[in-house]
Design a protein around this motif. Structure first.
Motif, mmCIF file in Angstrom:
data_model
loop_
_atom_site.group_PDB
_atom_site.id
_atom_site.type_symbol
_atom_site.label_atom_id
_atom_site.label_comp_id
_atom_site.label_asym_id
_atom_site.label_seq_id
_atom_site.Cartn_x
_atom_site.Cartn_y
_atom_site.Cartn_z
ATOM 1 N N UNK A 1 -2.115 6.878 1.085
ATOM 2 C CA UNK A 1 -3.151 6.735 0.063
ATOM 3 C C UNK A 1 -4.293 5.891 0.622
ATOM 4 N N UNK A 2 -5.478 6.444 0.607
ATOM 5 C CA UNK A 2 -6.584 5.782 1.280
ATOM 6 C C UNK A 2 -7.021 4.516 0.553
ATOM 7 N N UNK A 3 -7.457 4.642 -0.690
ATOM 8 C CA UNK A 3 -8.023 3.486 -1.366
ATOM 9 C C UNK A 3 -9.264 3.011 -0.628
ATOM 10 N N UNK A 4 -9.650 1.760 -0.869
ATOM 11 C CA UNK A 4 -10.870 1.215 -0.286
ATOM 12 C C UNK A 4 -10.548 -0.079 0.461
ATOM 13 N N UNK B 1 0.857 -1.180 0.000
ATOM 14 C CA UNK B 1 0.000 0.000 0.000
ATOM 15 C C UNK B 1 0.886 1.221 0.000
ATOM 16 N N UNK B 2 0.495 2.186 -0.794
ATOM 17 C CA UNK B 2 1.234 3.433 -0.862
ATOM 18 C C UNK B 2 0.970 4.198 0.425
#
Lengths: 311, 311
Positions: free
Chosen positions: B24-27, B20-21
């Motif tokens: 960065x939120x994402x889902x 994961x970056x």
């Protein structure tokens, strides 16, 4: 009223996985693999309480992925390409086979049939302004005993200065930055090009959508691809990585390997490289490839992954 | 040399599923579902000793499937569409919700926006030679308390005499065999058409390839699709099946349900059906639909599955 058309998830799964037309052979292998994948997905949908809306959104994404031609980016970015290499490495160890140069993923951007020359080639386009640091990569292709392999076909391809590949980029000529070089009697190859930058997935499309949702980047460190074939030798698919890249240990495709990071020799004198149009000091990369002995004819066929899968 | 870029299947899987970056939120939901599916596939590849050639053949098949527009045939044929109905049925039972008319899969061939009329319609094309047995289907749309629902939108679609659907068949006019009927003040609808035959998957293409390999047929028994919507009522997606079809208990999409097989009444007198152009005895089909109360506005939106998934 009978209830023969009413069933639970488990009963449905059994029907899906056992149904078969009488007298129709089909393939036991396809049935086995399909049953496993369908069963895993049924259980995942149930365990994670996947909604119909989520299922159809995923189905739509997968359709668009197929239509976009980006399937190979997703398999790489989710680790499947590297998984296949790990499994091949394990099979080699179990069979006591010499490993030679580490394999690395082919990626989805190989094109067969690049221009062919003997011993040396310019991989970059002659006469155009050079969009990067001049590089000559050279070395010897060897067999498992360390003997030079004459007449090996070294297929090389890399990204341009914008990180894009010809045939997947309307701005580049056919076979730009793609060449095949046949090794000479001493097993030698050499080519001139320029040091490429890294690669990043297209910013719009199904691959970018998924990676945004995963909160992941889509970058690969700078690299050069090789597919090497010779009679009696197992096809070697690999890549070399250029040192110093931000993503050298954080490849979105999990494909970099320690044994494949080359050393750059900047300031190498031009003497002896005039036939490649070089008249000033340049960056040299020296790398020898070691192939495995092919176990059968199939292993030595100079085919990329798609041709192997279909053929 | 460090071995930071060397890993086992399990280590690779952990990297794929945890990367994961930073910032960065994402889902989280997409990460959870993706991690489960990727893990299941890694283990399937390992357990079944899937070769690289098999993997790339499957990847190529999936790409062609996406590009062909046949994804919805595969999800139906492998039981996913029915699975979603089973899960909805289970959720209804768990919540103590009245079930009404059994739901049945939408299938991939719905088209929104068919011509709309009040109370009655000709679904077949007026003036053309009738390619099957003349049928009138009629009934009442009711709510969970058995009260007629006035102004319900009954969206109906079925295959032509060759088992093909308009918009997926170059030989048929726009919206052929697709109509929307608004129920009258007594909740009634009726339409004239002809008894359709069953459906069979296209004989060439990725769906046919898989089903051949599985040794399965690709037939559905004769059926008529419905998508029914009304304010305050939960959208009802269902199908009725015509009795006597060879595949009534062997639907390739696992979508037939006992409560949805209609009764045919051949030889029904024409009196009272003149407004549908009927002047001779015909086959009548009587069927009432019972809807559920919508729990929220979302459940009552007259949307098909793709619109719901995207919207």
């Amino acid at each position: 009223m009978s209830q023969k058309n009413e069933f639970t998830l488990q009963q449905l799964l059994e029907r899906v996985n056992s149904r078969r037309r009488s007298g129709d052979a089909g393939s036991d292998r396809v049935r086995t693999i399909t049953a496993r994948i369908v069963g895993d997905l049924f259980r995942a949908i149930d365990d994670l309480d996947v909604s119909a809306d989520e299922f159809w959104a995923a189905s739509d994404w997968l359709s668009r992925l197929g239509a976009s031609g980006q399937m190979g980016l997703i398999t790489a970015g989710l680790g499947f390409d590297r998984l296949l290499d790990i499994r091949d490495d394990e099979a080699d160890r179990a069979a006591g086979r010499a490993t030679g140069t580490p394999r690395a993923i082919e990626g989805p951007l190989y094109i067969a049939g690049a221009p062919l020359s003997r011993y040396e080639a310019r991989v970059d386009e002659e006469g155009e302004q050079i969009p990067g640091e001049v590089m000559v990569m050279e070395g010897v292709v060897r067999d498992a005993q360390g003997r030079p392999v004459a007449g090996a076909l070294v297929d090389v391809w890399h990204a341009n200065e914008k990180g894009r590949y010809s045939h997947f980029d309307p701005d580049q000529k056919e076979f730009a930055l793609r060449r095949r070089i046949e090794t000479d009697a001493q097993g030698r190859y050499r080519f001139r090009s320029y040091l490429p930058p890294g690669y990043e997935i297209p910013p719009v499309g199904p691959t970018a959508e998924l990676f945004q949702a995963l909160g992941r980047h889509g970058n690969r460190p700078a690299h050069i691809h090789f597919l090497i074939a010779a009679p009696g030798q197992r096809v070697l698919t690999t890549q070399v990585n250029l040192p110093g890249d931000t993503f050298i240990d954080d490849d979105f495709a999990f494909a970099t390997r320690d044994g494949l990071v080359v050393t750059l020799e900047p300031g190498t004198p031009a003497a002896g490289y005039e036939s490649l149009g070089i008249s000033a000091p340049f960056t040299r990369v020296q790398f020898d490839f070691t192939m495995q002995v092919a176990r059968d004819e199939e292993e030595s066929k100079p085919l990329a992954r798609m041709a192997r899968a279909v053929g």
